[in-house]
Write a protein that holds these residues in place. Structure first.
Motif, PDB file in Angstrom:
ATOM      1  N   ILE A   1      -2.017   5.818  -9.493  1.00 22.50           N
ATOM      2  CA  ILE A   1      -2.358   5.588 -10.902  1.00 22.50           C
ATOM      3  C   ILE A   1      -1.329   6.208 -11.842  1.00 22.50           C
ATOM      4  O   ILE A   1      -0.896   5.581 -12.811  1.00 22.50           O
ATOM      5  N   LEU A   2      -0.892   7.436 -11.536  1.00 19.90           N
ATOM      6  CA  LEU A   2       0.064   8.125 -12.418  1.00 19.90           C
ATOM      7  C   LEU A   2       1.447   7.484 -12.418  1.00 19.90           C
ATOM      8  O   LEU A   2       2.191   7.621 -13.382  1.00 19.90           O
ATOM      9  N   THR A   3       1.798   6.815 -11.330  1.00 23.81           N
ATOM     10  CA  THR A   3       3.133   6.212 -11.260  1.00 23.81           C
ATOM     11  C   THR A   3       3.103   4.701 -11.472  1.00 23.81           C
ATOM     12  O   THR A   3       4.137   4.043 -11.380  1.00 23.81           O
ATOM     13  N   TRP A   4       1.923   4.139 -11.759  1.00 26.50           N
ATOM     14  CA  TRP A   4       1.800   2.694 -11.971  1.00 26.50           C
ATOM     15  C   TRP A   4       2.585   2.275 -13.208  1.00 26.50           C
ATOM     16  O   TRP A   4       2.498   2.901 -14.244  1.00 26.50           O
ATOM     17  N   GLY A   5       3.339   1.242 -13.097  1.00 26.66           N
ATOM     18  CA  GLY A   5       4.119   0.747 -14.224  1.00 26.66           C
ATOM     19  C   GLY A   5       5.434   1.480 -14.405  1.00 26.66           C
ATOM     20  O   GLY A   5       6.258   1.097 -15.231  1.00 26.66           O
ATOM     21  N   GLU A   6       5.637   2.548 -13.684  1.00 28.24           N
ATOM     22  CA  GLU A   6       6.898   3.301 -13.732  1.00 28.24           C
ATOM     23  C   GLU A   6       7.826   2.730 -12.659  1.00 28.24           C
ATOM     24  O   GLU A   6       7.411   2.005 -11.774  1.00 28.24           O
ATOM     25  N   ASN A   7       9.045   3.098 -12.734  1.00 23.48           N
ATOM     26  CA  ASN A   7      10.024   2.676 -11.740  1.00 23.48           C
ATOM     27  C   ASN A   7      10.140   3.739 -10.644  1.00 23.48           C
ATOM     28  O   ASN A   7      11.230   4.179 -10.312  1.00 23.48           O
ATOM     29  N   MET A   8       9.004   4.151 -10.126  1.00 23.50           N
ATOM     30  CA  MET A   8       8.964   5.213  -9.126  1.00 23.50           C
ATOM     31  C   MET A   8       8.388   4.655  -7.823  1.00 23.50           C
ATOM     32  O   MET A   8       7.198   4.752  -7.564  1.00 23.50           O
ATOM     33  N   ILE A   9       9.234   4.091  -7.012  1.00 21.17           N
ATOM     34  CA  ILE A   9       8.806   3.430  -5.779  1.00 21.17           C
ATOM     35  C   ILE A   9       8.292   4.437  -4.747  1.00 21.17           C
ATOM     36  O   ILE A   9       7.230   4.229  -4.163  1.00 21.17           O
ATOM     37  N   PHE A  10       9.015   5.527  -4.522  1.00 22.85           N
ATOM     38  CA  PHE A  10       8.632   6.481  -3.479  1.00 22.85           C
ATOM     39  C   PHE A  10       7.225   7.053  -3.698  1.00 22.85           C
ATOM     40  O   PHE A  10       6.420   7.048  -2.767  1.00 22.85           O
ATOM     41  N   PRO A  11       6.880   7.564  -4.892  1.00 24.29           N
ATOM     42  CA  PRO A  11       5.514   8.092  -5.083  1.00 24.29           C
ATOM     43  C   PRO A  11       4.433   7.019  -4.912  1.00 24.29           C
ATOM     44  O   PRO A  11       3.353   7.302  -4.394  1.00 24.29           O
ATOM     45  N   GLN A  12       4.720   5.786  -5.299  1.00 26.84           N
ATOM     46  CA  GLN A  12       3.735   4.719  -5.143  1.00 26.84           C
ATOM     47  C   GLN A  12       3.523   4.381  -3.666  1.00 26.84           C
ATOM     48  O   GLN A  12       2.383   4.226  -3.218  1.00 26.84           O
ATOM     49  N   VAL A  13       4.612   4.285  -2.921  1.00 25.09           N
ATOM     50  CA  VAL A  13       4.513   4.007  -1.483  1.00 25.09           C
ATOM     51  C   VAL A  13       3.797   5.166  -0.782  1.00 25.09           C
ATOM     52  O   VAL A  13       2.930   4.945   0.072  1.00 25.09           O
ATOM     53  N   LEU A  14       4.137   6.375  -1.155  1.00 26.61           N
ATOM     54  CA  LEU A  14       3.477   7.552  -0.587  1.00 26.61           C
ATOM     55  C   LEU A  14       1.982   7.530  -0.901  1.00 26.61           C
ATOM     56  O   LEU A  14       1.149   7.784  -0.018  1.00 26.61           O
ATOM     57  N   GLY A  15       1.630   7.212  -2.124  1.00 32.00           N
ATOM     58  CA  GLY A  15       0.227   7.120  -2.519  1.00 32.00           C
ATOM     59  C   GLY A  15      -0.522   6.074  -1.714  1.00 32.00           C
ATOM     60  O   GLY A  15      -1.648   6.304  -1.265  1.00 32.00           O
ATOM     61  N   ILE A  16       0.103   4.922  -1.506  1.00 29.68           N
ATOM     62  CA  ILE A  16      -0.526   3.856  -0.725  1.00 29.68           C
ATOM     63  C   ILE A  16      -0.722   4.294   0.723  1.00 29.68           C
ATOM     64  O   ILE A  16      -1.785   4.067   1.315  1.00 29.68           O
ATOM     65  N   LEU A  17       0.290   4.941   1.292  1.00 28.36           N
ATOM     66  CA  LEU A  17       0.165   5.441   2.664  1.00 28.36           C
ATOM     67  C   LEU A  17      -0.950   6.476   2.781  1.00 28.36           C
ATOM     68  O   LEU A  17      -1.735   6.450   3.737  1.00 28.36           O
ATOM     69  N   ILE A  18      -1.029   7.384   1.818  1.00 33.95           N
ATOM     70  CA  ILE A  18      -2.083   8.405   1.823  1.00 33.95           C
ATOM     71  C   ILE A  18      -3.458   7.741   1.739  1.00 33.95           C
ATOM     72  O   ILE A  18      -4.377   8.106   2.481  1.00 33.95           O
ATOM     73  N   VAL A  19      -3.597   6.766   0.848  1.00 33.24           N
ATOM     74  CA  VAL A  19      -4.878   6.064   0.698  1.00 33.24           C
ATOM     75  C   VAL A  19      -5.249   5.347   1.999  1.00 33.24           C
ATOM     76  O   VAL A  19      -6.396   5.423   2.451  1.00 33.24           O
ATOM     77  N   LEU A  20      -4.299   4.674   2.617  1.00 35.10           N
ATOM     78  CA  LEU A  20      -4.582   3.949   3.856  1.00 35.10           C
ATOM     79  C   LEU A  20      -4.980   4.897   4.990  1.00 35.10           C
ATOM     80  O   LEU A  20      -6.004   4.696   5.648  1.00 35.10           O
ATOM     81  N   ILE A  21      -4.181   5.918   5.202  1.00 28.23           N
ATOM     82  CA  ILE A  21      -4.435   6.845   6.314  1.00 28.23           C
ATOM     83  C   ILE A  21      -5.766   7.565   6.134  1.00 28.23           C
ATOM     84  O   ILE A  21      -6.615   7.574   7.030  1.00 28.23           O
ATOM     85  N   PHE A  22      -5.950   8.170   4.972  1.00 25.26           N
ATOM     86  CA  PHE A  22      -7.174   8.957   4.782  1.00 25.26           C
ATOM     87  C   PHE A  22      -8.387   8.081   4.501  1.00 25.26           C
ATOM     88  O   PHE A  22      -9.519   8.493   4.740  1.00 25.26           O
ATOM     89  N   GLY A  23      -8.172   6.861   4.063  1.00 29.65           N
ATOM     90  CA  GLY A  23      -9.274   5.903   3.953  1.00 29.65           C
ATOM     91  C   GLY A  23      -9.818   5.558   5.333  1.00 29.65           C
ATOM     92  O   GLY A  23     -11.036   5.544   5.544  1.00 29.65           O
ATOM     93  N   PHE A  24      -8.911   5.297   6.274  1.00 29.43           N
ATOM     94  CA  PHE A  24      -9.337   5.025   7.643  1.00 29.43           C
ATOM     95  C   PHE A  24      -9.993   6.255   8.269  1.00 29.43           C
ATOM     96  O   PHE A  24     -10.977   6.128   9.002  1.00 29.43           O
ATOM     97  N   CYS A  25      -9.439   7.437   7.985  1.00 33.22           N
ATOM     98  CA  CYS A  25     -10.054   8.668   8.494  1.00 33.22           C
ATOM     99  C   CYS A  25     -11.481   8.801   7.975  1.00 33.22           C
ATOM    100  O   CYS A  25     -12.401   9.119   8.739  1.00 33.22           O
ATOM    101  N   LEU A  26     -11.667   8.585   6.692  1.00 33.06           N
ATOM    102  CA  LEU A  26     -12.997   8.695   6.095  1.00 33.06           C
ATOM    103  C   LEU A  26     -13.964   7.694   6.730  1.00 33.06           C
ATOM    104  O   LEU A  26     -15.101   8.055   7.069  1.00 33.06           O
ATOM    105  N   ILE A  27     -13.526   6.471   6.918  1.00 30.97           N
ATOM    106  CA  ILE A  27     -14.374   5.455   7.560  1.00 30.97           C
ATOM    107  C   ILE A  27     -14.771   5.911   8.962  1.00 30.97           C
ATOM    108  O   ILE A  27     -15.932   5.820   9.363  1.00 30.97           O
ATOM    109  N   TYR A  28     -13.802   6.429   9.711  1.00 32.13           N
ATOM    110  CA  TYR A  28     -14.087   6.901  11.070  1.00 32.13           C
ATOM    111  C   TYR A  28     -15.096   8.049  11.050  1.00 32.13           C
ATOM    112  O   TYR A  28     -16.056   8.045  11.821  1.00 32.13           O
ATOM    113  N   TYR A  29     -14.899   9.032  10.178  1.00 32.78           N
ATOM    114  CA  TYR A  29     -15.800  10.192  10.149  1.00 32.78           C
ATOM    115  C   TYR A  29     -17.209   9.814   9.712  1.00 32.78           C
ATOM    116  O   TYR A  29     -18.191  10.330  10.259  1.00 32.78           O
ATOM    117  N   VAL A  30     -17.321   8.910   8.758  1.00 35.21           N
ATOM    118  CA  VAL A  30     -18.654   8.450   8.343  1.00 35.21           C
ATOM    119  C   VAL A  30     -19.333   7.713   9.494  1.00 35.21           C
ATOM    120  O   VAL A  30     -20.525   7.916   9.762  1.00 35.21           O
TER     121      VAL A  30
END
Length: 172
Positions: free
Chosen positions: A32-61
């Motif tokens: 959200i903080l880097t949306w619309g900015e020209n900051m590719i690395f933080p956006q890709v990192l954010g997406i990876l974090i969301v994917l990894i920990f989203g799957f972790c959360l689904i597994y733990y639930v």
């Protein structure tokens, strides 16, 4: 003899779920903080974090809701469902060695099989990839974090030794 069933510690799973939620929120905030900015690395990192920990959360639930045993020690072998990449049933005649080892300050129950690719060959998809990565790190094919099990280590060692010896005597 009855199967010896060991559950995961609910408190531990709840804590891991909470940490997954925190990292999921951190990843979303980064996006959200880097949306619309020209900051590719933080956006890709954010997406990876969301994917990894989203799957972790689904597994733990899923683990919390299902209430399935983490480990079942039977006359047939050891059934590992203690993690996402749990090995399933490993028969006593497939086991070469069982030992405890410490890695990163955490105690693990390690099971080495005669066939080093046995567990990898049983898996598919992401589980196969994660198990292949584990193979490069450790000498054992099945690695179970002892601190996640709701069982005293002395009792775990005793039951495993008794069942393994019984199976070896039966096969002689």
């Amino acid at each position: 003899m009855n199967d010896f069933v060991i559950m995961l510690k609910n408190r531990k799973i709840i804590m891991l779920s909470f940490l997954s939620i925190m990292f999921l929120l951190l990843g979303l905030l980064l996006i959200i903080l880097t949306w619309g900015e020209n900051m590719i690395f933080p956006q890709v990192l954010g997406i990876l974090i969301v994917l990894i920990f989203g799957f972790c959360l689904i597994y733990y639930v899923k683990v919390l809701v299902a209430k399935e045993p983490a480990l079942v020690i039977s006359n047939e072998g050891i059934t590992d469902n203690s993690s996402y990449i749990g090995a399933g049933l490993v028969k006593w005649n497939e086991i070469e060695n069982i030992d405890f080892f410490e890695m990163s300050g955490q105690l693990f129950l390690g099971i080495a099989t005669y066939d080093r690719d046995l567990i990898i060959n049983r898996m598919s998809g992401m589980k196969r990839i994660f198990n292949r990565m584990n193979k490069g790190l450790l000498n054992t094919q099945v690695n179970i974090a002892v601190k996640n099990l709701d069982c005293p280590i002395d009792e775990l060692v005793e039951v495993i030794n008794n069942r393994w010896q019984g199976a070896m005597e039966k096969n002689k």
